[in-house]
Design an enzyme around this catalytic site. Structure first.
Site, PDB file in Angstrom:
ATOM      1  N   TYR A 308      89.408   5.836  92.248  1.00  0.00           N
ATOM      2  CA  TYR A 308      89.194   5.474  90.852  1.00  0.00           C
ATOM      3  C   TYR A 308      90.535   5.285  90.163  1.00  0.00           C
ATOM      4  O   TYR A 308      91.479   6.043  90.408  1.00  0.00           O
ATOM      5  CB  TYR A 308      88.442   6.579  90.101  1.00  0.00           C
ATOM      6  CG  TYR A 308      86.972   6.720  90.421  1.00  0.00           C
ATOM      7  CD1 TYR A 308      86.335   5.891  91.330  1.00  0.00           C
ATOM      8  CD2 TYR A 308      86.211   7.710  89.804  1.00  0.00           C
ATOM      9  CE1 TYR A 308      84.983   6.027  91.607  1.00  0.00           C
ATOM     10  CE2 TYR A 308      84.860   7.860  90.063  1.00  0.00           C
ATOM     11  CZ  TYR A 308      84.256   7.013  90.975  1.00  0.00           C
ATOM     12  OH  TYR A 308      82.918   7.163  91.240  1.00  0.00           O
ATOM     13  N   GLU A 384      72.236  21.520  73.067  1.00  0.00           N
ATOM     14  CA  GLU A 384      71.905  20.166  72.622  1.00  0.00           C
ATOM     15  C   GLU A 384      72.197  19.933  71.137  1.00  0.00           C
ATOM     16  O   GLU A 384      72.010  18.817  70.640  1.00  0.00           O
ATOM     17  CB  GLU A 384      70.431  19.875  72.917  1.00  0.00           C
ATOM     18  CG  GLU A 384      70.142  19.825  74.415  1.00  0.00           C
ATOM     19  CD  GLU A 384      68.664  19.947  74.737  1.00  0.00           C
ATOM     20  OE1 GLU A 384      67.891  20.321  73.830  1.00  0.00           O
ATOM     21  OE2 GLU A 384      68.277  19.671  75.886  1.00  0.00           O
TER      22      GLU A 384
END
Length: 404
Positions: A308, A384
């Site tokens: 990458y 969350e």
């Protein structure tokens, strides 16, 4: 700002989607269920949907109705989320824990999908305020494709995700399990390292363990190779310029206790934040490995993959969009960080067009950072409560970029 403040994000629905995806993790290029869920929901939002790009990738397109200012070109923007899970056995026991043994969303890609779907819902209701085109890129296979195959971002770029219309810039985020919900971190320039894998094969001569003089010991040669590789970092790399890492992650050799084997294998990773340093380290590894082996009468070969690229935040784009991050999250909650030696294939998009990648807090405030389970671990979990900030931030970045 008033537009974003007026947006009502359905946090409960976003959490439901995330939990559903978390319970049904899919590995790279197997994201069929996740892709279908994404495509179906985008269509419900009235978003134009394209499937099959990058095997299981999904692209949603919103074409804004607001014309650009006089003399300004109509721009196109990409927003990206990755979808794949990891081959990890989940240890969490909450209701939405993985229902598939040996597979787990242990990095937060389920949250990335839920957040970007929230952004798509928000922006689909604001077409009259959008000064261009927005592509929602739901990407497979970020965690690494099978050997010999291209990863998700690289393949989607190759298959034209940044074309028709040409995308001018791209934004992405990553949830951070150790960062307080409500905070954002970023870095201009190289924020995450280039990552390469390497494999070294050492060949010696097998002999009885009681007669080492009759052998050419590949284990001894391997140990010296491993020691030598670390001197490239500690004695040859200009670490005041950028950090670099050579790690040996695996070494395999041997048959039993009283046999010196013929072969040994060394496998590991290289992390760099500067391409000149990467070239130098690659060169020195290729020079050093066979020479050290030869000094111990063994033979050795080395293969290094391209891996990458560096996740590089475009300097001008980062400076341009920083006020948006600070406005939405508040200035005190937007923190500049040092580079991270982890890697991200978002970098393949950034090789082609300017990109900005940042981190969004996903840790509950009552959890100490040192007690938060790390990414890629079997007890990884997220709070969350920071997802709404993710939706508002990406939405604001999109609107502000296209207007500017």
């Amino acid at each position: 700002m008033n537009l974003i403040d007026a947006i009502k994000v359905d946090a409960a629905e976003m959490a439901r989607v995330r939990k559903d995806i978390h319970a049904h993790p899919e590995l790279c290029y197997q994201e069929a269920r996740t892709s279908a869920l994404v495509a179906d929901q985008l269509r419900q939002f009235g978003v134009e949907v394209h499937t099959g790009l990058g095997v299981t990738g999904v692209v949603g397109v919103i074409k804004g109705h607001q014309p650009p200012a006089a003399g300004q070109p109509l721009k196109s923007l990409g927003l990206r989320a990755d979808m794949d899970a990891l081959p990890i056995q989940e240890l969490n026991t909450f209701e939405h824990a993985s229902q598939h043994p040996g597979k787990m969303h242990a990095c937060g890609h389920d949250s990335h999908v839920a957040i970007l779907m929230g952004v798509a819902e928000v922006l689909s209701q604001m077409k009259s305020d959008i000064h261009g085109t927005i592509k929602f890129v739901f990407q497979p296979a970020e965690e690494g494709a099978p050997k010999g195959e291209e990863g998700g971002a690289e393949l989607m770029v190759k298959e034209g995700v940044l074309k028709n219309p040409d995308v001018d810039a791209i934004f992405g985020l990553h949830i951070a399990a150790g960062l307080d919900a409500g905070k954002i971190t970023y870095k201009s320039g190289g924020i995450m390292a280039a990552a390469q894998s390497y494999q070294i094969n050492v060949k010696g001569k097998q002999a009885h363990g009681s007669r080492p003089w009759a052998s050419v010991d590949p284990i001894l040669a391997s140990v010296q190779i491993i020691n030598g590789l670390q001197t490239i970092i500690s004695r040859e790399s200009e670490l005041t310029k950028e950090g670099a890492v050579i790690t040996v992650g695996m070494m395999n050799a041997g048959i039993r206790s009283n046999i010196i084997p013929e072969n040994a294998t060394i496998v590991g990773t290289i992390r760099t934040l500067d391409y000149e340093m990467q070239d130098f380290i690659n060169k020195r590894m290729k020079e050093m490995v066979p020479d050290i082996a030869k000094a111990f009468r063994a033979e050795a070969t080395i293969e290094i993959d391209k891996g990458y690229p560096i996740t590089f935040n475009h300097l001008e784009l980062t400076s341009q969009m920083l006020p948006t991050l600070q406005r939405i999250a508040s200035k005190e909650n937007v923190l500049e960080i040092d580079a991270i030696t982890g890697a991200e294939d978002f970098s393949f998009f950034q090789q082609k067009i300017p990109g900005l990648y940042f981190f969004l807090g996903g840790k509950a405030l009552d959890v100490k950072p040192e007690e938060a389970a790390g990414h890629h671990t079997p007890d990884f979990m997220l709070d969350e409560s920071g997802f709404v900030l993710g939706v508002k931030t990406l939405s604001a970045l999109a609107l502000d970029y296209l207007e500017q």
